[in-house]
Scaffold this motif. Structure first.
Motif: not given
Length: 202
Positions: A87-104
């Motif tokens: 499954n692919a998770l498309y972020p709802r947060y407009p400021g989403f980036n690689s650092f937040i992505g790695l964290f989550i």
């Protein structure tokens, strides 16, 4: 920066992301190319092959296996084709980036113990799944509440800045940039260090 899991709050995945299924593409149908093909594997950032077929999911999303290596989650910095076991998770947060992505993605990966090959993490269950994340606080230390309930039914808001700066704090000499096609440039050493921090803080 220190993790204090006691202050984290619960967030349902479908409040944070729009979750979309991958699409089946057999090995016979795959044509050699340079586009990332994400499979239900636990290594190489999920990249199982490189194909000529155009990507079906955009960059700046998270891939999560719901079959096979269930619960393996990876931040994807390039557009990709995801197999139907992912499954692919498309972020709802407009400021989403690689650092937040790695964290989550690392937090999501800690949920994989709940599943196995015989117990798939279906799209319906993934939408309802809950993870704990750092939550935004007011200056007086109380939890910030969003009246629109954008990211949580309780009104909690993830502390996006904390997540970004926490991952940045780990990027010292541990960041290994690979020249291999399909590599996101995110060091597995950093993921390992963050996972260790999570376990020690639990």
């Amino acid at each position: 920066m220190n993790l204090n899991l006691a202050t984290w709050q619960e967030f349902q995945l479908d409040h944070l992301f729009t979750i979309k299924k991958g699409k089946r593409l057999t090995s016979e149908e795959q044509e050699d190319g340079s586009n990332n093909y994400i499979g239900a594997i636990d290594s190489n950032n999920g990249v199982a092959n490189h194909i000529a077929q155009p990507p079906i999911h955009p960059a700046n999303t998270i891939s999560v296996s719901y079959n096979g290596s269930v619960g393996e989650a990876f931040y994807q910095s390039e557009p990709y084709w995801a197999t139907d076991d992912v499954n692919a998770l498309y972020p709802r947060y407009p400021g989403f980036n690689s650092f937040i992505g790695l964290f989550i993605a690392t937090v999501i990966r800690q949920e994989k113990y709940k599943f196995s090959y015989g117990r798939k993490w279906t799209l319906e269950n993934m939408n309802k799944a809950k993870i704990n994340l750092p939550a935004l606080h007011n200056n007086n230390g109380t939890l910030f509440k969003d009246s629109c309930h954008t990211y949580s039914s309780a009104g909690y808001v993830p502390d996006w800045d904390f997540m970004e700066h926490y991952i940045k704090s780990l990027i010292r000499t541990t960041l290994i940039i690979s020249k291999k096609p399909g590599n996101t440039g995110i060091s597995r050493d950093i993921r390992t260090e963050f996972t260790t921090d999570l376990l020690l803080s639990d």
